[in-house]
Design a protein around this motif. Structure first.
Motif, short mmCIF file in Angstrom:
data_model
loop_
_atom_site.label_atom_id
_atom_site.label_comp_id
_atom_site.label_asym_id
_atom_site.label_seq_id
_atom_site.Cartn_x
_atom_site.Cartn_y
_atom_site.Cartn_z
N PRO A 154 -59.48 -11.59 -4.56
CA PRO A 154 -60.45 -10.74 -3.86
C PRO A 154 -61.88 -10.86 -4.39
O PRO A 154 -62.82 -10.49 -3.70
CB PRO A 154 -59.91 -9.32 -4.10
CG PRO A 154 -59.08 -9.41 -5.34
CD PRO A 154 -58.57 -10.82 -5.42
N VAL A 155 -62.05 -11.34 -5.62
CA VAL A 155 -63.39 -11.35 -6.22
C VAL A 155 -64.03 -12.72 -5.97
O VAL A 155 -63.51 -13.74 -6.44
CB VAL A 155 -63.29 -11.06 -7.74
CG1 VAL A 155 -64.68 -10.98 -8.36
CG2 VAL A 155 -62.51 -9.77 -7.99
N ALA A 178 -59.44 -12.49 -0.44
CA ALA A 178 -58.73 -11.39 0.23
C ALA A 178 -58.01 -10.55 -0.81
O ALA A 178 -57.82 -10.96 -1.96
CB ALA A 178 -57.70 -11.96 1.22
N ASP A 179 -57.60 -9.37 -0.38
CA ASP A 179 -56.80 -8.49 -1.23
C ASP A 179 -55.33 -8.91 -1.05
O ASP A 179 -54.85 -8.97 0.09
CB ASP A 179 -57.02 -7.04 -0.79
CG ASP A 179 -56.38 -6.04 -1.76
OD1 ASP A 179 -55.23 -6.28 -2.18
OD2 ASP A 179 -57.02 -5.04 -2.08
N ARG A 233 -52.77 -7.36 -1.34
CA ARG A 233 -51.89 -6.36 -0.73
C ARG A 233 -51.89 -6.51 0.79
O ARG A 233 -50.94 -6.11 1.45
CB ARG A 233 -52.35 -4.94 -1.13
CG ARG A 233 -52.08 -4.69 -2.60
CD ARG A 233 -52.74 -3.42 -3.08
NE ARG A 233 -54.20 -3.57 -3.15
CZ ARG A 233 -55.00 -2.67 -3.69
NH1 ARG A 233 -54.49 -1.57 -4.18
NH2 ARG A 233 -56.30 -2.88 -3.73
N PRO A 236 -52.76 -8.65 -11.95
CA PRO A 236 -53.75 -8.07 -12.85
C PRO A 236 -53.03 -7.10 -13.80
O PRO A 236 -52.19 -6.32 -13.35
CB PRO A 236 -54.70 -7.30 -11.91
CG PRO A 236 -54.24 -7.54 -10.52
CD PRO A 236 -52.96 -8.31 -10.54
N LEU A 250 -50.96 -0.90 -8.68
CA LEU A 250 -51.41 -2.13 -8.02
C LEU A 250 -50.35 -3.24 -8.12
O LEU A 250 -50.07 -3.96 -7.15
CB LEU A 250 -52.73 -2.58 -8.67
CG LEU A 250 -53.38 -3.88 -8.19
CD1 LEU A 250 -53.65 -3.83 -6.68
CD2 LEU A 250 -54.68 -4.15 -8.94
#
Ligand SMILES: C[S@@+](CC[C@H](N)C(=O)[O-])C[C@H]1O[C@@H](n2cnc3c(N)ncnc32)[C@H](O)[C@@H]1O
Length: 481
Positions: A326-327, A348-349, A351, A367, A395
């Motif tokens: 995502p980053v 993208a995330d 999840r 993470p 998460l």
């Protein structure tokens, strides 16, 4: 550490040469002031870590390059920076005892130098007078005589006793609080030592070895890119030794910047802990229900170490890897590390990555607190706190659930963390097995030849046993139909 005080370097330029300004018109440079460049660099990195939450292992190499420190200066700066950053809790307890006040009441700028001086006194063979005098010089150069007098007084008290005696006086009683005692002695926050003891379970007697391994200077591990160079060839080219467990691993004992090695610059090899190599490889070895069509996914891929290894292995058999991160700046690092490989990066995330389900193999390198890699991240043990765990676990569970939803029937997800904290490892996996229709595989079979893996089915690697980071991995397979 055998370094003793050397004569400080003098600037070749005469004091007052620049712009022909008179001598008294400017402050002397550190070199002109007779300050030791290695200690000054170490102090500046400790300051950046304290003031800006910087990472010592990112700031130090840049600062060494900027100040053109190499050889013995670079080695000393590295030893002092990383050593003082790792040992901070123990150093602070001794400093507080000698200053008769809590370290929170000491000016941060002085505290950096006190930590540096105390580290030299307690944990190196640097002559005590050199450790004290160089620290006092640094503070005098910046703040004048009053504050340097305080630093001098504190460090002289520190120097009165060796580390063992300070530990005996200040650490919790080993008979009443054995974990607290070891945590103090090996400079770990107590909650982390407790988490390690829980993860070791019946082997909790090994706690002292785990904590000691975290304090040892880590060996640099390289990964030889499969299909491009073998570990044997890489070892020959770099003067390193073939790693014991991963077929791609080479260990470099010598110091220096591995980024300068030809093999690394040319993309044939990269720096990667051998445990991480085993994780990526384990995913590729997991038995699927049905044939592998080579559609693989790395759901938490930044900065791309494992994605690059997976990409190289996929390439050999004509497979592909989707890498999710995502980053954006970490996604860019994945693009760089996987250039030329069949890897597609998705910002993208994990999840909700928006990818078509049906993957054969999925890595969730989640993470996490990173408690398994403390030896490679000197200051991180003092930054993390127990409150971090619950949010990460939430998460981790969501990412694992997402991965399971993206598997094809018979596909495998490998859940991994670089933390041995059982809330992040066993508990997350147990939760997934309870909630989802997946079968847990014996992950020990996916790291062939590696000894001392316990009773399974998950695998916990340990620095003191395997020389790797404390990576955890567990393989889950979806039913074949
Ligand atoms: C342990 S690191 C992965 C290391 C990587 N596999 C490697 O070998 O280089 C975890 C990564 O997950 C990313 N991450 C954090 N939240 C995420 C999310 N919601 N979905 C996917 N990745 C996420 C982090 O930015 C970080 O880059």
């Amino acid at each position: 550490m055998t370094e003793s005080r050397r004569p400080a370097r003098r600037s070749r330029r005469g004091p007052g040469d620049r712009n022909n300004k008179p001598r008294q018109a400017r402050r002397p440079s550190p070199a002109e002031a007779g300050l030791d460049p290695a200690r000054l660099a170490a102090r500046d990195v400790l300051r950046a870590v304290r003031e800006r939450d910087a990472y010592a292992n990112l700031v130090l190499p840049a600062l060494l390059r900027e100040r053109r420190l190499d050889g013995r200066d670079a080695a000393l700066a590295t030893e002092l920076t990383y050593g003082a950053a790792r040992a901070q809790g123990l150093l602070d307890a001794v400093i507080a005892a000698c200053a008769n006040r809590a370290v929170t009441e000491i000016d941060g700028a002085l505290l950096d130098t006190l930590r540096l001086g105390t580290y030299q006194l307690l944990r190196t063979r640097i002559a005590p007078h050199a450790a004290v005098a160089t620290s006092v010089d640094i503070v005098r150069g910046e703040f004048g005589h009053g504050k340097s007098g305080f630093v001098n007084a504190v460090l002289r008290r520190v120097a009165e006793k060796p580390e063992e005696q300070w530990v005996a006086e200040l650490a919790p009683d080993p008979a009443r609080d054995p974990v607290g005692h070891l945590a103090f002695r090996y400079a770990h926050p107590e909650w982390i030592a407790k988490a390690f003891a829980v993860a070791l379970g019946p082997d909790a007697g090994e706690l002292e070895e785990v904590l000691a391994a975290d304090d040892a200077r880590p060996v640099v591990h390289l990964v030889a890119r499969p299909g491009v160079i073998t570990a044997e060839e890489l070892a020959l080219a770099t003067g390193g030794e073939i790693g014991p467990w991963s077929p791609y691993a080479v260990h470099l004992d010598a110091g220096g910047d591995p980024g300068k090695l030809d093999a690394v610059r040319e993309g044939m090899a990269a720096v990667q802990d051998e445990g991480s190599q085993l994780v990526a490889r384990a995913l590729t070895l997991a038995p699927l229900g049905g044939p592998d069509r080579g559609r693989w996914l790395d759901l938490c891929a930044g900065p791309g170490g494992k994605a690059a290894l997976l990409g190289a292995l996929a390439d050999i058999d004509g497979g592909t890897v989707d890498a999710v991160e995502p980053v954006e700046h970490r996604a860019e690092l994945i693009r760089k590390s996987t250039r030329g490989l069949p890897v597609t990066v998705h910002v993208a995330d994990g999840r909700e990555p928006g990818l078509e389900p049906g993957y054969d193999r999925i890595l969730v390198d989640a993470p996490c607190t990173g408690l398994g890699a403390l030896r490679r991240r000197p200051e991180s043990r003092w930054r993390r706190n127990p409150g971090d765990v619950a949010e990460l676990v939430r998460l981790q569970k969501q990412l694992l659930a997402s991965a399971i939803g993206l598997l094809r029937p018979g596909g495998v997800v490998l859940y991994a963390t670089c933390s041995p904290h059982t809330s992040e490892t066993l508990a997350v996996v147990a939760d997934a097995v309870r909630r989802h229709n997946v079968e847990q595989l014996d992950t020990r079979e996916l790291v062939p030849g590696v000894p001392r893996l316990g009773d399974g089915p998950a695998v916990q690697l340990w620095p003191h046993r395997h020389g790797t980071d404390a990576m955890f991995m567990a393989a889950l397979r979806a039913p074949a139909s």
